[in-house]
Enzyme design. Sequence first.
Site, PDB file in Angstrom:
ATOM      1  N   GLU A  12       0.841  -1.213   0.000  1.00 10.39           N
ATOM      2  CA  GLU A  12       0.000   0.000   0.000  1.00 10.39           C
ATOM      3  C   GLU A  12       0.871   1.256   0.000  1.00 10.39           C
ATOM      4  OE1 GLU A  12      -3.847  -1.457   2.644  1.00 10.39           O
ATOM      5  OE2 GLU A  12      -1.969  -1.091   3.676  1.00 10.39           O
ATOM      6  N   THR A  91      -5.933   0.517   2.197  1.00 13.23           N
ATOM      7  CA  THR A  91      -7.034   0.043   1.373  1.00 13.23           C
ATOM      8  C   THR A  91      -8.229  -0.339   2.246  1.00 13.23           C
ATOM      9  OG1 THR A  91      -6.086  -2.177   1.407  1.00 13.23           O
ATOM     10  CG2 THR A  91      -5.530  -0.768  -0.470  1.00 13.23           C
ATOM     11  N   LYS A 176     -14.947  -0.340   4.899  1.00  9.80           N
ATOM     12  CA  LYS A 176     -14.620  -1.386   5.876  1.00  9.80           C
ATOM     13  C   LYS A 176     -13.118  -1.640   5.850  1.00  9.80           C
ATOM     14  CE  LYS A 176     -15.610  -6.273   6.809  1.00  9.80           C
ATOM     15  NZ  LYS A 176     -14.361  -6.880   6.374  1.00  9.80           N
ATOM     16  N   ASP A 177     -12.466  -1.451   6.993  1.00 12.77           N
ATOM     17  CA  ASP A 177     -11.022  -1.699   7.032  1.00 12.77           C
ATOM     18  C   ASP A 177     -10.644  -2.498   8.271  1.00 12.77           C
ATOM     19  OD1 ASP A 177     -10.838  -0.008   9.214  1.00 12.77           O
ATOM     20  OD2 ASP A 177      -9.333   1.321   8.332  1.00 12.77           O
ATOM     21  N   MET A 178      -9.325  -2.619   8.519  1.00  9.89           N
ATOM     22  CA  MET A 178      -8.855  -3.415   9.661  1.00  9.89           C
ATOM     23  C   MET A 178      -7.983  -2.615  10.623  1.00  9.89           C
ATOM     24  SD  MET A 178      -8.063  -7.075   7.812  1.00  9.89           S
ATOM     25  CE  MET A 178      -7.601  -7.899   9.328  1.00  9.89           C
ATOM     26  N   GLU A 179      -7.847  -1.309  10.387  1.00  9.40           N
ATOM     27  CA  GLU A 179      -6.960  -0.510  11.261  1.00  9.40           C
ATOM     28  C   GLU A 179      -7.531   0.827  11.712  1.00  9.40           C
ATOM     29  OE1 GLU A 179      -5.652  -1.540   8.152  1.00  9.40           O
ATOM     30  OE2 GLU A 179      -4.570  -3.293   8.916  1.00  9.40           O
ATOM     31  N   ASP A 202     -12.007  -3.750  -2.803  1.00 15.18           N
ATOM     32  CA  ASP A 202     -13.037  -4.790  -2.988  1.00 15.18           C
ATOM     33  C   ASP A 202     -14.397  -4.259  -2.580  1.00 15.18           C
ATOM     34  OD1 ASP A 202     -11.225  -5.337  -0.426  1.00 15.18           O
ATOM     35  OD2 ASP A 202     -13.301  -5.736   0.112  1.00 15.18           O
TER      36      ASP A 202
HETATM   37  N1  ADE Z   1      -8.964  -3.929   3.445  1.00  9.96           N
HETATM   38  C1  ADE Z   1      -9.227  -4.012   2.138  1.00  9.96           C
HETATM   39  N2  ADE Z   1     -10.423  -4.602   1.927  1.00  9.96           N
HETATM   40  C2  ADE Z   1     -10.937  -4.887   3.147  1.00  9.96           C
HETATM   41  C3  ADE Z   1     -12.127  -5.486   3.605  1.00  9.96           C
HETATM   42  N3  ADE Z   1     -13.064  -5.919   2.768  1.00  9.96           N
HETATM   43  N4  ADE Z   1     -12.313  -5.616   4.932  1.00  9.96           N
HETATM   44  C4  ADE Z   1     -11.380  -5.194   5.801  1.00  9.96           C
HETATM   45  N5  ADE Z   1     -10.228  -4.611   5.430  1.00  9.96           N
HETATM   46  C5  ADE Z   1     -10.006  -4.449   4.110  1.00  9.96           C
END
Ligand code: ADE
Length: 239
Positions: A12, A91, A176-179, A202
């Site tokens: 990224e 992302t 929607k992410d993870m951080e 996505d």
């Molecule tokens: N990062 C990129 N796409 C993601 C998703 N669908 N959910 C969580 N983190 C993401």
Amino acid sequence: MNILYIIAMQAEAQPFIEHYGVEEVKDFFIPLPCKLYRTTITGKDGKESILNVVLNGQQHGSDLVGCEAASVATLSAIERLHPDIVVNSGTCGAFLENGASIAQVYIGNACMFHDRRVPGDDQWGTQALGNYPVWTGAQELAKELGLPMGKITTGSSLDMQPCDLQIIKENHGELKDMEGAAVAFVCSLLNTPILFVKSVTDLCDSGAETFEEFSRNLALASHALKEANVRVIDYLCNL
Ligand code: ADE
């Protein structure tokens, strides 16, 4: 202006790192695996700004993603680099039904967790969801750069379970992410403004397998992220 980027994955950050030719400051965070890249940028008025780019680093042979690694990197980086602003860039997933498309870059206008289900009274529920403040200048920046805004929801998984979707929908989440919320949590504790710049890899409601869609679009989305971040940095350095 002292700017601190927190980015999870090398892929990224790579187009961005190459664009600025930022140098790695080796072993800065030892014993943590986080990596620091640093350079100075001269604004239009000749004023110098510092650009710090911090990556979470690796464990088990892969880039550390998720809330724990993001919290550790953000805490350590703020304490040691004293930024004026933190930018969490990376992302995310988004929703076709909201008109999202692959490689679209968004500025975050709110952030919360979508997978912390704590029963109890209002206080526990409020803590679980987070809802941390974002930098008050985010809306003006988005308007100036012509970028759409969206609400970020953060969880510890790439996939999306029905209970995640329920919380996302109830709270009008869009990205929607993870951080994101983990970075914002640390920023809220240390009174540091946070800005989000996120690019879509996505579409959570496309029916595609998420990891496959994410992997296929990672390079394209990271390139779009670099293009947007160059404009974001230019904006911040000339405030
Ligand atoms: N990062 C990129 N796409 C993601 C998703 N669908 N959910 C969580 N983190 C993401």
